[in-house]
Design a protein around this motif. Structure first.
Motif, short mmCIF file in Angstrom:
data_model
loop_
_atom_site.label_atom_id
_atom_site.label_comp_id
_atom_site.label_asym_id
_atom_site.label_seq_id
_atom_site.Cartn_x
_atom_site.Cartn_y
_atom_site.Cartn_z
N LYS A 54 -24.30 0.48 15.75
CA LYS A 54 -24.93 1.79 15.66
C LYS A 54 -25.45 2.24 17.02
CE LYS A 54 -26.05 1.76 10.75
NZ LYS A 54 -27.08 1.94 9.71
N GLU A 55 -25.40 3.55 17.23
CA GLU A 55 -25.62 4.10 18.56
C GLU A 55 -27.08 4.15 18.99
OE1 GLU A 55 -24.23 8.12 18.56
OE2 GLU A 55 -25.73 8.80 17.12
N ASP A 56 -28.03 3.91 18.10
CA ASP A 56 -29.43 4.09 18.44
C ASP A 56 -30.01 2.85 19.11
OD1 ASP A 56 -29.31 2.52 16.21
OD2 ASP A 56 -31.10 3.36 15.28
N ALA A 57 -29.25 2.22 19.96
CA ALA A 57 -29.72 1.05 20.70
C ALA A 57 -30.06 -0.09 19.74
CB ALA A 57 -30.93 1.40 21.56
N SER A 58 -29.08 -0.89 19.39
CA SER A 58 -29.31 -1.95 18.41
C SER A 58 -28.70 -3.26 18.90
CB SER A 58 -28.71 -1.57 17.05
OG SER A 58 -27.30 -1.37 17.18
N TRP A 59 -29.15 -4.35 18.29
CA TRP A 59 -28.62 -5.66 18.61
C TRP A 59 -27.24 -5.84 18.00
CZ3 TRP A 59 -30.64 -8.73 22.17
CH2 TRP A 59 -31.97 -8.56 22.51
N LEU A 140 -21.07 3.85 15.52
CA LEU A 140 -21.46 4.68 14.39
C LEU A 140 -22.72 5.45 14.75
CD1 LEU A 140 -21.08 2.11 11.47
CD2 LEU A 140 -19.47 3.93 12.06
N GLN A 141 -22.92 6.58 14.08
CA GLN A 141 -24.16 7.31 14.27
C GLN A 141 -25.34 6.44 13.81
OE1 GLN A 141 -24.12 11.46 12.88
NE2 GLN A 141 -21.91 11.28 12.62
N SER A 142 -26.50 6.73 14.37
CA SER A 142 -27.67 5.90 14.07
C SER A 142 -28.05 5.97 12.59
CB SER A 142 -28.85 6.33 14.93
OG SER A 142 -29.18 7.69 14.68
N ASN A 143 -27.79 7.10 11.92
CA ASN A 143 -28.14 7.23 10.50
C ASN A 143 -26.92 7.12 9.61
OD1 ASN A 143 -27.10 9.62 11.46
ND2 ASN A 143 -28.51 10.94 10.34
N ALA A 144 -25.85 6.48 10.09
CA ALA A 144 -24.70 6.22 9.24
C ALA A 144 -25.04 5.14 8.22
CB ALA A 144 -23.51 5.79 10.08
N LEU A 145 -24.27 5.09 7.13
CA LEU A 145 -24.44 4.06 6.10
C LEU A 145 -23.37 3.00 6.33
CD1 LEU A 145 -26.08 3.35 3.53
CD2 LEU A 145 -24.28 4.44 2.20
N GLU A 169 -22.16 9.87 7.64
CA GLU A 169 -20.91 9.13 7.57
C GLU A 169 -21.19 7.75 6.99
OE1 GLU A 169 -19.11 7.98 11.28
OE2 GLU A 169 -21.03 7.82 12.31
N ALA A 170 -20.12 7.10 6.54
CA ALA A 170 -20.21 5.73 6.02
C ALA A 170 -19.05 4.93 6.58
CB ALA A 170 -20.21 5.72 4.50
N ALA A 171 -19.25 3.64 6.71
CA ALA A 171 -18.21 2.74 7.20
C ALA A 171 -18.29 1.44 6.42
CB ALA A 171 -18.35 2.49 8.70
N VAL A 172 -17.15 0.75 6.33
CA VAL A 172 -17.06 -0.51 5.58
C VAL A 172 -16.66 -1.61 6.55
CG1 VAL A 172 -15.99 -1.74 3.68
CG2 VAL A 172 -16.43 0.71 3.48
N ALA A 173 -17.50 -2.64 6.67
CA ALA A 173 -17.19 -3.81 7.50
C ALA A 173 -16.71 -4.93 6.60
CB ALA A 173 -18.43 -4.23 8.28
N LEU A 174 -15.50 -5.40 6.81
CA LEU A 174 -14.93 -6.49 6.02
C LEU A 174 -15.30 -7.81 6.70
CD1 LEU A 174 -11.43 -4.90 5.31
CD2 LEU A 174 -13.57 -4.64 4.05
N LEU A 175 -16.08 -8.63 6.01
CA LEU A 175 -16.71 -9.78 6.63
C LEU A 175 -16.36 -11.09 5.93
CD1 LEU A 175 -20.31 -8.27 6.95
CD2 LEU A 175 -18.51 -8.21 8.68
#
Length: 816
Positions: A54-59, A140-145, A169-175
């Motif tokens: 996410k774009e809002d400065a995250s780990w 992703l945008q900072s407030n994306a799901l 927006e929403a995104a799916v991470a396959l883990l």
């Protein structure tokens, strides 16, 4: 000096300079260029969540898999972020690779801004590059799901990217299970985790602890049943809202198909996990068969879905969006204070406010100067006159000046102290009745002399240098590396004389043992909020208070075992200063969207907090959370969150040094959300209180208002969306009014043009005969969104500006 001696001196100076440059290059934290990769060593890198961040400065968690089929290697994995000597940060972890070994190592990298990938380099014990590997990243945008899906058939849930739950927006991470990091702070970018047909017993104890910490502060876990229910639930049974008893086949599930509004694509029978409700609520059930159950876990929740989404009837079912929306819409964005410090200037001011760095009082300085003038003048003259040696003045005056200069120097040195100080100022976000809380700590390392230190923290903490400007890249010119391995070490922190090096630490810690509940009573056009809290632990919470919307109620100190209750009346409107959310003296045209920014004096218990040496660092700590955004940025006012604010001097991460001569100072500001246990409504015709309306500015014509109350509107327009608190989003609205108020001093000013958004026709409609005050809206149904949202557009068509006191929609309806 002869020419040969000059040449010799020149070449000696040149060699000495080259030697110093070489030494500095050897000390550089950047990894050396990697050599051509030998076939015996391979690196595989997975960064982010399936590449998302996410774009809002995250780990960003980075999982490195290293395999060695050749000679043993004792080395180090390195990742470098940023560019230039002052912006580069080196993250590293030692790794031992015997022959025929395969190891996994987690690294955690802080990225601010945009990046498309990371490079991991393996170096040997001599610092030579052995092999490197790249990973790609998607922003992703900072407030994306962001969904994380761990499943034997993960592709079956790709369609979740269409279920954004009101997010942009929403995104799916396959883990895989291994992709879930063992450090809770690295989970912060993830919103929903889905586990289906996977062995949860493979979760490590560190992963399980990280999962629970993430749940406590807003994470949403979905555990699926179906034929693989036993292995999926094996290690998570104590978290589930139900007790799973087995499975059975059902020829049809008419309640589920009716809920989705679409018939199943595939005919039955369908395998369903059977269960009984244990703790929580049933969101969907077919007779005595729970289909979807929910259990709160702190600020987050655990769901049990009785079916496997990768099998019929859910596989490729058109009603999936409606089913998953039931979960997505309950995944609310966290309040801004959960993100910790974002204003680097205020953060630095807070950390610098050390007792050893405070200036002497004005009275003390004045007395010192008076004494100096008195001694160098009258006393000196009187003594020399008595001795008959006035000509000695040319000796005594310089001597007195030197003596007083030395006295001033040694006094300042003693006041400054001779001890290194670690100043830890923490912002903690959690939930009353919760076990874990999210902590963001500012760490300041102060030294009275120029020196280099190693600072150690627990290995479940993530640390980075704090940016030295208003949102720029983190500076690291005085840090060699951030090293993981056992403890986390800030290696070679170089501090100048009376300097302060600042860092930011993120992690999870046990929450204070505080219980509480809130009851909201709605009666006609009014509302009453009753709040009770109790301190069940041994820690004293000082200067406590309740923050609700734009109101603050001071409670005082909460001693161990103490309980307090308070009741407040919601009037349906707010004072202008509180509604605007702008502190006195804030930059014009800038806003932080802070609901408590106008309550600093009440929170700190003194109106002159900015000049109080004890309160000033607390004030700056609160200011550090407020990201003053530029003109045109959307502003949000949180509503319907009942939050306990309190302070303590309890350290959260307990940073240490190898030296014994240091002091640790600590300040913690707690934000503990209190659950709303009950909402009661007195009959029909309930009006939604103004305090329970969220708002955001959609667009405006370039005058950049600070809020939706008490603002100046030049010729132009502004568009605002209002959304009621979630409990009112399903209310059957029976009446809609637009409230448009002007300040008392603006009598006689013409009202602006008012338009409402027609959701059916997707266009703005003008309200006729606009007046100041309350205006009833006929045929209002067309102006209500799916969740009772209302959009209002104000347009000033005059040649002069208008002062707007307040504008908001008044919703009245039948509350169930």
């Amino acid at each position: 000096m002869g020419l040969s001696k000059v040449k010799s001196a020149f070449f000696f100076s040149l060699l000495l300079s080259l030697g110093l440059v070489g030494a500095l290059l050897l000390r550089s934290p950047a990894p050396v260029a990697a050599q051509e990769s030998p076939a015996e060593v391979t690196l595989t890198v997975t960064a982010g969540y399936d590449g998302y961040y996410k774009e809002d400065a995250s780990w960003i968690p980075v999982l490195v898999t290293a395999a060695n089929d050749g000679p043993p290697i004792e080395g180090e994995l390195r990742i470098v972020t940023g560019s230039g000597p002052n912006n580069r940060v080196l993250y590293s972890s030692a790794i031992s690779l015997p022959t025929q070994s395969n190891k996994r190592v987690y690294l955690y990298v802080y990225v601010q801004g945009i990046t498309d990938g990371l490079t991991v380099v393996l170096v040997d014990e001599r610092g030579n590059g052995v092999v490197e590997a790249d990973s790609t990243l998607d922003r992703l945008q900072s407030n994306a799901l962001l969904y994380g899906v761990v499943s034997s058939e993960p592709a079956a849930l790709d369609s979740l990217e269409d279920v954004a739950g009101g997010r942009p927006e929403a995104a799916v991470a396959l883990l895989n299970l291994e992709d879930l990091p063992p450090v809770a702070a690295a989970w912060n970018a993830l919103d929903v985790l889905v586990l289906t047909n996977v062995d949860s017993g493979r979760l490590t104890s560190e992963q399980r602890e990280a999962l629970e910490g993430w749940l406590s502060t807003g994470g949403q876990l979905v555990v699926a049943g179906g034929p693989g229910w036993r292995q999926t639930t094996t290690a998570l049974a104590d978290l589930l809202p139900v007790t799973v008893t087995g499975s059975e086949s059902r020829d049809d599930l008419p309640v589920l198909s009716a809920f989705g509004g679409v018939s199943f694509r595939d005919p039955g029978p369908y395998v369903v996990a059977t269960s009984r409700l244990r703790d929580g609520s049933l969101l969907l059930y077919d007779g005595d068969l729970p289909l979807l159950a929910r259990r709160p876990h702190g600020a987050g929740a655990v769901y049990f879905l009785a079916l496997d989404p990768s099998l019929a009837p859910l596989l490729d079912w058109q009603g999936n969006e409606r089913l998953w929306s039931e979960i997505a819409t309950r995944t609310a964005p966290l309040p801004f204070w959960a993100k910790g410090a974002r204003n680097s200037y205020s953060a630095a001011q807070a950390l610098r406010s050390l007792p050893s760095l405070r200036l002497p009082s004005g009275l003390g300085l004045s007395l010192f100067l008076l004494l100096y003038v008195f001694v160098v003048g009258p006393v000196n003259y009187f003594v020399l006159q008595r001795l008959g040696r006035k000509e000695w003045a040319w000796i005594t005056i310089p001597a007195i000046i030197v003596a007083f200069s030395m006295l001033a120097y040694f006094t300042g040195f003693s006041l400054r102290g001779n001890t290194v100080v670690i100043n830890e100022m923490s912002i903690a976000y959690g939930h009353a009745n919760g076990e874990r809380m999210r902590v963001n700590s500012l760490l300041g390392v102060y030294s009275p002399r120029r020196a280099t230190y190693d600072v150690r923290l627990p290995d479940d903490v993530l640390v980075r240098p704090f940016d030295r400007d208003y949102g720029g890249m983190a500076g690291s010119g005085n840090l060699r590396a951030i090293v993981r391995g056992g403890d986390l070490v800030l290696d070679d922190v170089r501090v100048d004389v009376s300097g302060l090096e600042t860092f930011v630490a993120d992690g999870y810690r046990p929450a204070p043992e505080v219980s509480g509940e809130a009851i909201l009573r709605l009666v006609g056009s009014g509302a009453e909020l009753e709040i009770s809290v109790q301190n069940n632990g041994s820690l004293t919470l000082t200067d406590a208070g309740i923050l609700f919307a734009n109101s603050f109620m001071r409670l005082g100190d909460l001693q161990p075992g103490a309980a307090q209750s308070t009741t407040t009346r919601l009037t349906g409107s707010q004072a202008s200063a509180a509604a605007s959310g702008v502190a006195p003296g804030s930059p014009a045209g800038f806003t932080g969207g802070s609901p408590f920014i106008s309550h600093y004096a009440e929170i700190l218990g003194a109106p002159d907090f900015s000049s109080d040496p004890e309160l000033f660092p607390r004030y700056q700590l609160m200011e550090s959370m407020v990201a003053y955004r530029g003109p045109g940025s959307p502003t949000y006012t949180p509503a319907a969150a009942v939050t306990l604010l309190a302070w303590s001097e309890e350290p959260q991460f307990e940073a240490t040094m190898d030296s014994d001569n240091y002091n640790l100072l600590a300040t913690t500001l707690y934000f503990l959300e209190i659950p709303l246990a009950e909402v009661t409504a007195g009959g029909e015709g309930v009006e939604v209180p103004r305090e329970l309306l969220n708002w955001r500015i959609l667009d405006e014509s370039g005058f950049y208002p600070s809020g939706v109350a008490d603002f100046y509107m030049p010729p132009g327009w502004i568009e605002i969306e209002f959304a009621p608190w979630s409990r009112f989003q399903t209310m059957e609205v029976t009446d809609l009014e637009v409230v448009l108020e002007r300040p008392p001093a603006s009598s006689g000013t013409p009202a602006p043009l008012v338009r409402l958004w027609n959701w059916e026709q997707e266009r703005w409609a003008t309200i006729p005969d606009v007046v100041w005050g309350r205006m009833d809206v006929s045929d209002f149904e067309r102006y209500l969104g799916e969740q009772n949202e209302v959009r209002i557009r104000l347009q000033n068509e005059s040649n002069t500006g208008i002062r707007i006191g307040e504008v908001f929609p008044s919703l009245t309806g039948d509350f169930e």
